[in-house]
Design a protein around this motif. Structure first.
Motif, PDB file in Angstrom:
ATOM      1  N   LEU A  99     -44.526  18.810  31.044  1.00  0.00           N
ATOM      2  CA  LEU A  99     -43.889  17.735  30.278  1.00  0.00           C
ATOM      3  C   LEU A  99     -43.800  18.069  28.796  1.00  0.00           C
ATOM      4  O   LEU A  99     -42.731  18.020  28.187  1.00  0.00           O
ATOM      5  N   GLY A 100     -44.920  18.439  28.201  1.00  0.00           N
ATOM      6  CA  GLY A 100     -44.935  18.729  26.765  1.00  0.00           C
ATOM      7  C   GLY A 100     -44.114  19.949  26.406  1.00  0.00           C
ATOM      8  O   GLY A 100     -43.382  19.952  25.403  1.00  0.00           O
ATOM      9  N   TRP A 101     -44.215  20.984  27.223  1.00  0.00           N
ATOM     10  CA  TRP A 101     -43.482  22.224  26.939  1.00  0.00           C
ATOM     11  C   TRP A 101     -41.981  22.002  27.022  1.00  0.00           C
ATOM     12  O   TRP A 101     -41.213  22.572  26.252  1.00  0.00           O
ATOM     13  N   GLY A 102     -41.548  21.149  27.951  1.00  0.00           N
ATOM     14  CA  GLY A 102     -40.115  20.897  28.096  1.00  0.00           C
ATOM     15  C   GLY A 102     -39.518  20.122  26.944  1.00  0.00           C
ATOM     16  O   GLY A 102     -38.299  20.127  26.749  1.00  0.00           O
ATOM     17  N   THR A 103     -40.359  19.440  26.167  1.00  0.00           N
ATOM     18  CA  THR A 103     -39.837  18.648  25.043  1.00  0.00           C
ATOM     19  C   THR A 103     -39.488  19.497  23.829  1.00  0.00           C
ATOM     20  O   THR A 103     -38.810  19.013  22.920  1.00  0.00           O
ATOM     21  N   ILE A 104     -39.943  20.748  23.786  1.00  0.00           N
ATOM     22  CA  ILE A 104     -39.726  21.584  22.596  1.00  0.00           C
ATOM     23  C   ILE A 104     -38.244  21.724  22.286  1.00  0.00           C
ATOM     24  O   ILE A 104     -37.799  21.560  21.140  1.00  0.00           O
ATOM     25  N   ILE A 105     -37.455  22.031  23.308  1.00  0.00           N
ATOM     26  CA  ILE A 105     -36.011  22.234  23.100  1.00  0.00           C
ATOM     27  C   ILE A 105     -35.354  20.939  22.632  1.00  0.00           C
ATOM     28  O   ILE A 105     -34.509  20.942  21.728  1.00  0.00           O
ATOM     29  N   TYR A 106     -35.738  19.829  23.231  1.00  0.00           N
ATOM     30  CA  TYR A 106     -35.114  18.547  22.864  1.00  0.00           C
ATOM     31  C   TYR A 106     -35.529  18.103  21.461  1.00  0.00           C
ATOM     32  O   TYR A 106     -34.720  17.534  20.719  1.00  0.00           O
ATOM     33  N   LEU A 107     -36.776  18.357  21.094  1.00  0.00           N
ATOM     34  CA  LEU A 107     -37.206  18.020  19.724  1.00  0.00           C
ATOM     35  C   LEU A 107     -36.466  18.881  18.709  1.00  0.00           C
ATOM     36  O   LEU A 107     -36.128  18.410  17.619  1.00  0.00           O
ATOM     37  N   ALA A 108     -36.219  20.137  19.055  1.00  0.00           N
ATOM     38  CA  ALA A 108     -35.449  21.007  18.158  1.00  0.00           C
ATOM     39  C   ALA A 108     -34.021  20.486  17.997  1.00  0.00           C
ATOM     40  O   ALA A 108     -33.450  20.506  16.902  1.00  0.00           O
ATOM     41  N   ALA A 109     -33.444  20.014  19.111  1.00  0.00           N
ATOM     42  CA  ALA A 109     -32.091  19.451  19.032  1.00  0.00           C
ATOM     43  C   ALA A 109     -32.075  18.162  18.224  1.00  0.00           C
ATOM     44  O   ALA A 109     -31.133  17.896  17.460  1.00  0.00           O
ATOM     45  N   LEU A 110     -33.119  17.362  18.354  1.00  0.00           N
ATOM     46  CA  LEU A 110     -33.200  16.109  17.592  1.00  0.00           C
ATOM     47  C   LEU A 110     -33.294  16.375  16.093  1.00  0.00           C
ATOM     48  O   LEU A 110     -32.752  15.615  15.284  1.00  0.00           O
ATOM     49  N   SER A 111     -33.977  17.437  15.730  1.00  0.00           N
ATOM     50  CA  SER A 111     -34.100  17.760  14.304  1.00  0.00           C
ATOM     51  C   SER A 111     -32.776  18.185  13.688  1.00  0.00           C
ATOM     52  O   SER A 111     -32.620  18.184  12.468  1.00  0.00           O
ATOM     53  N   GLY A 112     -31.816  18.575  14.530  1.00  0.00           N
ATOM     54  CA  GLY A 112     -30.511  18.994  14.026  1.00  0.00           C
ATOM     55  C   GLY A 112     -29.508  17.866  13.868  1.00  0.00           C
ATOM     56  O   GLY A 112     -28.394  18.086  13.380  1.00  0.00           O
ATOM     57  N   ILE A 113     -29.872  16.660  14.273  1.00  0.00           N
ATOM     58  CA  ILE A 113     -28.968  15.512  14.119  1.00  0.00           C
ATOM     59  C   ILE A 113     -28.974  15.048  12.661  1.00  0.00           C
ATOM     60  O   ILE A 113     -30.029  14.916  12.046  1.00  0.00           O
ATOM     61  N   ASN A 114     -27.813  14.804  12.129  1.00  0.00           N
ATOM     62  CA  ASN A 114     -27.676  14.402  10.727  1.00  0.00           C
ATOM     63  C   ASN A 114     -28.371  13.059  10.478  1.00  0.00           C
ATOM     64  O   ASN A 114     -28.021  12.037  11.093  1.00  0.00           O
ATOM     65  N   PRO A 115     -29.369  13.001   9.573  1.00  0.00           N
ATOM     66  CA  PRO A 115     -30.074  11.731   9.289  1.00  0.00           C
ATOM     67  C   PRO A 115     -29.162  10.644   8.745  1.00  0.00           C
ATOM     68  O   PRO A 115     -29.468   9.448   8.872  1.00  0.00           O
ATOM     69  N   GLU A 116     -28.043  11.048   8.131  1.00  0.00           N
ATOM     70  CA  GLU A 116     -27.132  10.053   7.575  1.00  0.00           C
ATOM     71  C   GLU A 116     -26.532   9.174   8.669  1.00  0.00           C
ATOM     72  O   GLU A 116     -26.174   8.008   8.417  1.00  0.00           O
TER      73      GLU A 116
END
Length: 331
Positions: free
Chosen positions: A204-221
């Motif tokens: 579970l935790g290991w699979g979230t790495i890719i998704y957290l990386a993708a979330l960090s790329g979303i524009n905060p604006e």
């Protein structure tokens, strides 16, 4: 003056055209080739050589031995000396009731893992992304990553004790409530549930790495604009976060669908026993028994080749469907 300069320029033009029309030399072609980049950045190329050698030796090298799936392999005659039997081993697959049972088990367990396991890291990543306490967020991430690095040999021993009908804490709780203990690892009704649950917990935790990386790329604006427009937290997740994850979700889904026919040999082999063969025996464990225990090398190779061909077809099909639906895919 200008007329003289223009005439002089006109006289030079043929020479320039001659130079430009001169065919490129081999050196020029080499510098513009893709292989020149590897030569130019030779030190970076050296860094990937171990990975290339690994796949060459352990992934592509064994392809040579796949021919024994079409032969009656004999150890003393070798691969080339063994008798050619064509598709005899593949015909035998569908004539064996045990193979059909194993094939169904593999598909059912893989579907359960896909249905319940694929959304789990996405949901977990969304929950982590909403945490505002950075230290607590990092602590949760670290704890959730840890099981991935523990081998199934160790985890199988832990789960065997944890799910024990006599000393396991779950069965102690069940007995304290007045119910009969459950033999989780020897009960055909519970074994698949144990496989799916433990697999989700481990990765579970290991699979979230890719998704957290993708979330960090979303524009905060985008979040700020949605917040100004009055969007609630759930609406921001629905209309901003999830659309930003669609490309990654699509690619991961294609890869996961390609692995549906595959199974986790380490997990099943360390947890199952003859009492649950009817619901827990999968293609990899079946191949192990037929190939290494019964020494039917050709038949075991045919089983493995059959499984890999199905995986290839499923990857190609899933990628084609994904490209049609939302233009995202592996290629």
């Amino acid at each position: 003056m200008e007329t003289a300069q223009r005439k002089k320029g006109d006289e030079l033009m043929p020479n320039l055209q001659t130079v430009n029309s001169t065919p490129a030399t081999f050196r020029d072609k080499w510098k513009h080739s893709e292989f020149y980049k590897y030569f130019k950045y030779k030190y970076l190329t050296l860094l990937i050589l171990p990975a290339i050698l690994y796949f060459a030796v352990f992934a592509y090298g064994p392809v040579y031995g796949l021919q024994i799936a079409f032969k009656d392999y004999n150890f003393f005659d070798g691969i080339w000396g063994s008798e050619w039997v064509g598709l005899a081993h593949f015909e035998r697959l569908w004539q064996m009731q045990s193979f059909k049972e194993v094939f169904v088990n593999t598909v059912v367990i893989s579907l359960y893992k896909f249905i319940f396991g694929f959304p789990a890291p996405i949901i977990f990543a969304l929950l982590l992304n909403e945490l505002r306490y950075v230290l607590f967020k990092r602590w949760v991430q670290t704890v959730s990553y840890f099981p991935h690095f523990v081998s199934w040999v160790i985890l199988a021993g832990i789960f065997t004790q944890f799910l024990s009908p006599s000393i396991g804490p779950i069965n102690i709780l069940i007995k304290s409530l007045g119910f009969e203990p459950i033999y989780f690892l020897a009960d055909t009704q519970w074994f698949r549930t144990v496989l799916v649950t433990t697999d989700i917990w481990k990765d579970l935790g290991w699979g979230t790495i890719i998704y957290l990386a993708a979330l960090s790329g979303i524009n905060p604006e985008l979040y700020e604009v949605a917040k100004v427009d009055g969007a609630s937290r759930f609406q921001r997740i629905r209309y901003v976060t999830l659309p930003g994850l669609y490309p990654v979700i699509t690619i991961m889904m294609v890869l996961t669908i390609g692995k549906l026919i595959n199974d986790d040999f380490d997990q099943v082999f360390n947890l199952y026993n003859p009492a649950v063969y009817s619901v827990g025996d999968v293609l990899s464990t079946y191949t192990y028994r037929m190939g290494l225990v019964n020494m039917e090398y050709s038949f075991a190779t045919a089983v493995g080749l059959f499984k890999n061909l199905i995986s290839l077809v499923m990857v190609l099909g899933a990628n084609a469907i994904a490209k049609r639906l939302n233009d995202y895919g592996l290629w």
